[in-house]
Design a protein around this motif. Structure first.
Motif, PDB file in Angstrom:
ATOM      1  N   HIS A  45       0.822  -1.215   0.000  1.00  0.00           N
ATOM      2  CA  HIS A  45       0.000   0.000   0.000  1.00  0.00           C
ATOM      3  C   HIS A  45       0.854   1.264   0.000  1.00  0.00           C
ATOM      4  O   HIS A  45       0.493   2.258  -0.640  1.00  0.00           O
ATOM      5  N   ARG A  71      -0.400   5.230  -0.834  1.00  0.00           N
ATOM      6  CA  ARG A  71      -1.445   5.431   0.162  1.00  0.00           C
ATOM      7  C   ARG A  71      -0.874   5.998   1.458  1.00  0.00           C
ATOM      8  O   ARG A  71       0.246   5.701   1.842  1.00  0.00           O
ATOM      9  N   THR A  72      -1.693   6.783   2.150  1.00  0.00           N
ATOM     10  CA  THR A  72      -1.305   7.337   3.445  1.00  0.00           C
ATOM     11  C   THR A  72      -1.555   6.297   4.536  1.00  0.00           C
ATOM     12  O   THR A  72      -2.266   5.305   4.318  1.00  0.00           O
ATOM     13  N   LYS A 121      -3.450   6.649   7.058  1.00  0.00           N
ATOM     14  CA  LYS A 121      -4.901   6.592   7.304  1.00  0.00           C
ATOM     15  C   LYS A 121      -5.606   5.718   6.277  1.00  0.00           C
ATOM     16  O   LYS A 121      -6.486   4.932   6.616  1.00  0.00           O
ATOM     17  N   ASP A 122      -5.216   5.868   5.019  1.00  0.00           N
ATOM     18  CA  ASP A 122      -5.820   5.038   3.962  1.00  0.00           C
ATOM     19  C   ASP A 122      -5.529   3.558   4.204  1.00  0.00           C
ATOM     20  O   ASP A 122      -6.412   2.715   4.096  1.00  0.00           O
ATOM     21  N   ARG A 171      -7.528   2.160   7.089  1.00  0.00           N
ATOM     22  CA  ARG A 171      -8.930   1.925   6.721  1.00  0.00           C
ATOM     23  C   ARG A 171      -9.068   0.637   5.900  1.00  0.00           C
ATOM     24  O   ARG A 171      -9.931  -0.199   6.167  1.00  0.00           O
ATOM     25  N   ILE A 172      -8.185   0.457   4.936  1.00  0.00           N
ATOM     26  CA  ILE A 172      -8.243  -0.729   4.068  1.00  0.00           C
ATOM     27  C   ILE A 172      -7.988  -2.010   4.857  1.00  0.00           C
ATOM     28  O   ILE A 172      -8.684  -3.010   4.678  1.00  0.00           O
TER      29      ILE A 172
END
Length: 190
Positions: free
Chosen positions: A141, A146-147, A149-150, A153-154
Motif C-alpha cells: 500500500h 497510500r497514506t 490513514k488510507d 482503513r483498508i
C-alpha cells in the motif's frame, strides 16, 4: 486483397494467442481456476491441467492472505469492474515471488463470480525479502502511494499501528524514508 480468415482459422489463432501469451492469463469462477494459459501454469511451477478446478488459495503464501486480498479487491471490482496490485504469490515448490496482478470482473454485480486475470512474474526486477504478511501488505500500500490513514482503513487497523509497522520496516531494511524503503524491497509497485 487477402481473403478473410475462415471461422476455424480465427478460432485456432485466438486459442494460440491465449496459450502463447507472454503473461499468465487465467479465468476464474468464484476464485476457482477454470481456464489458464501455459505462462500462468509455468509461472507457478505447474504443468498441464494440474491447476484446473483448484482454489486460487493454493497460489498464495497463506490462506489468510488469500482471504484478505480477495476482500480488498471486492470494492474496486464492484465500482469499476477492474482491480490491480502487486503482491507476493507462492510457487508449487513453496518459493515466493512478486507478481503483478490485473483483473476484470465479467459480472460486476457479483465481482468474483466470473473474472479474467493477467499475472506477470516480477522476480527478475523485484526480489522477495523476508517480511511478515502484514509487513508485505503495508509495503504494497505504501508503494501505491497510500497514506497511513488510507492503509489503516483498508486493512481495518489503526493508523498508529500502520505507523508502528512503517517504523519497524524502515529500521529492518535500513531505510531513511519510504522511498528508500520501497527501493530496498525491490522497487515501487507500478
Amino acid at each position: 486483397m487477402r481473403p478473410p480468415l475462415s471461422p476455424m482459422a480465427t478460432q485456432d489463432m485466438l486459442e494460440m494467442a491465449f496459450n502463447e501469451a507472454p503473461v499468465g492469463i487465467v479465468m476464474t469462477q468464484h476464485r476457482i481456476i477454470r481456464f489458464y494459459n501455459k505462462a500462468f501454469a509455468e509461472m507457478f511451477g505447474y504443468e498441464g491441467d494440474a491447476l484446473r478446478d483448484q482454489s486460487f488459495a493454493i497460489l498464495y503464501p497463506s490462506l489468510d492472505e488469500f482471504v484478505k486480498i480477495g476482500n480488498i479487491g471486492l470494492q474496486p471490482l464492484r465500482e469499476t469492474g477492474r482491480y490491480s496490485d502487486e503482491r507476493i504469490m507462492a510457487r508449487r515448490d513453496g518459493s515466493l515471488f512478486w507478481c503483478r496482478v490485473r483483473g476484470n470482473s465479467l459480472t460486476r454485480d457479483e465481482p468474483l463470480a466470473h473474472a479474467v486475470w493477467s499475472m506477470a512474474d516480477l522476480s527478475h526486477e523485484r526480489p522477495v525479502i523476508a517480511l511478515t504478511m502484514r509487513e508485505r501488505q503495508i509495503v504494497m500500500h505504501l508503494g501505491e502511494g497510500r497514506t497511513s490513514k488510507d492503509i489503516a482503513r483498508i486493512l481495518e487497523i489503526s493508523p498508529r499501528t500502520v505507523e508502528a509497522y512503517r517504523a519497524r520496516l524502515l529500521k529492518k531494511l535500513g531505510a531513511a524514508n519510504v522511498a528508500e524503503l520501497l527501493s530496498n524491497v525491490g522497487g515501487m509497485p507500478g
